[in-house]
Design an enzyme around this catalytic site. Structure first.
Site, short mmCIF file in Angstrom:
data_model
loop_
_atom_site.label_atom_id
_atom_site.label_comp_id
_atom_site.label_asym_id
_atom_site.label_seq_id
_atom_site.Cartn_x
_atom_site.Cartn_y
_atom_site.Cartn_z
N GLY A 1 49.38 44.93 28.37
CA GLY A 1 49.55 46.00 29.35
C GLY A 1 48.24 46.56 29.88
O GLY A 1 48.17 47.00 31.02
N ASP A 2 47.22 46.53 29.05
CA ASP A 2 45.88 46.96 29.48
C ASP A 2 45.44 46.13 30.68
O ASP A 2 44.95 46.67 31.69
CB ASP A 2 44.90 46.82 28.32
CG ASP A 2 43.48 47.17 28.70
OD1 ASP A 2 43.25 48.26 29.27
OD2 ASP A 2 42.58 46.35 28.44
N ALA A 3 45.63 44.84 30.61
CA ALA A 3 45.24 43.95 31.71
C ALA A 3 46.13 44.16 32.94
O ALA A 3 45.64 44.17 34.07
CB ALA A 3 45.32 42.49 31.25
#
Length: 144
Positions: A26-28
């Protein structure tokens, strides 16, 4: 040839993945959405990077948590809270622990939605976060 960005290539069930793994992905996803939003501006590339960092830092994602929480379904809220409650493998360097944990929840939610193929919902939630941030940054200017 398969589409390398097709979340279906990952054969795991997102519901069975750890919150930390969802947050990792999710960070990406969150950063890609931020960069995509900024790329359509006429701002010089050097400034774009700094602006993207400002959008994806733990403090900004913690504020996003507050915007997102009332908009979520029960399923999405469960993922958000599961991510928030994950014990981090390291300490946040430039963020408060509470901000870092809420940011992890946001990242887990975005990873989960992407893996479920809910790209329209991702866009809807990200747009709500951006609208709230733009409204908050415009509010002090209007008060003057």
């Amino acid at each position: 040839m398969d589409d390398i960005f097709d979340p279906g290539l990952l054969r795991e069930n997102p519901r069975q993945m750890s919150a930390a793994t969802l947050a990792f992905l999710g960070d990406a996803v969150y950063e890609l959405l931020a960069r995509q939003k900024l790329a359509v501006t006429t701002i010089p590339a050097g400034k774009l990077h700094r602006m993207a960092i400002g959008m994806v830092c733990a403090g900004a994602q913690s504020q996003a948590y507050e915007v997102l929480e009332p908009l979520l379904t029960e399923e999405e809220l469960a993922v958000l809270k599961r991510g928030r409650n994950t014990h981090p493998s390291h300490t946040a360097k430039n963020a408060k622990v509470a901000d870092y944990r809420r940011a992890t929840g946001v990242e887990a939610l975005f990873g989960y939605l992407w893996l479920c193929g809910r790209t329209a919902r991702l866009r809807e939630l990200f747009d709500a976060v951006c609208a709230a941030a733009e409204s908050a940054s415009a509010a002090p200017a209007q008060a003057e």
